[in-house]
Design an enzyme around this catalytic site. Structure first.
Site, mmCIF file in Angstrom:
data_model
loop_
_atom_site.group_PDB
_atom_site.id
_atom_site.type_symbol
_atom_site.label_atom_id
_atom_site.label_comp_id
_atom_site.label_asym_id
_atom_site.label_seq_id
_atom_site.Cartn_x
_atom_site.Cartn_y
_atom_site.Cartn_z
ATOM 1 N N CYS A 1 1.293 -2.164 -3.857
ATOM 2 C CA CYS A 1 1.499 -0.764 -4.233
ATOM 3 C C CYS A 1 1.389 0.141 -3.003
ATOM 4 C CB CYS A 1 0.473 -0.313 -5.273
ATOM 5 S SG CYS A 1 0.563 -1.202 -6.836
ATOM 6 N N CYS B 1 -4.221 -2.032 -5.237
ATOM 7 C CA CYS B 1 -3.100 -2.980 -5.135
ATOM 8 C C CYS B 1 -2.448 -2.904 -3.753
ATOM 9 C CB CYS B 1 -2.101 -2.643 -6.235
ATOM 10 S SG CYS B 1 -0.482 -3.363 -6.081
#
Length: 102
Positions: free
Chosen positions: A31, A28
C-alpha cells in the site's frame, strides 16, 4: 487529486463522476509503495479524482463493496463499479483502467 475519505464521506460523493477509490492499510508495505504510484498518476491527471479509504477504519464500507484485501482499487463510473485491481499494480495498468472510464 488524492483525498482521504471516510465511509460517511463516501456516501456523499458525486456518483456520476468517474473516480478511483483505493482501500489501504497503514501497515501494508505494498500500500505504501502504491501511494507513490498514485501520487505520480495524480500529477499526470490532476482532474481525475482519487480517493483513499483506510481498510481498518471503514469495515462496513469494505464489506459493502466486497473488498477482501489491500491494496484494492475500485474504478467507478455513473455510480457503478466498472473494474477492480487488487494488489500492487504498476502505473500503466492503473492508467489503462482510468482511461477506460473517460
Amino acid at each position: 487529486m488524492i483525498t482521504e475519505i471516510t465511509e460517511q464521506e463516501y456516501e456523499s460523493l458525486n456518483q456520476a463522476e468517474p473516480k478511483l477509490i483505493e482501500f489501504y492499510s497503514k501497515t501494508c508495505g505494498p500500500c505504501k509503495m502504491l501511494s507513490f504510484v498514485l501520487k505520480d498518476i495524480s500529477k499526470q491527471k490532476p482532474e481525475f479524482p482519487i480517493y483513499i479509504i483506510d481498510f481498518d477504519e471503514n469495515r462496513e464500507l469494505k464489506e459493502q463493496l466486497g473488498v477482501k484485501g489491500f491494496p484494492t482499487m475500485l474504478f467507478f463510473k455513473d455510480g457503478r463499479e466498472v473494474s477492480r485491481l487488487e494488489g500492487l499494480k504498476q502505473k500503466p495498468a492503473i492508467i489503462g483502467a482510468i482511461d477506460a472510464l473517460t
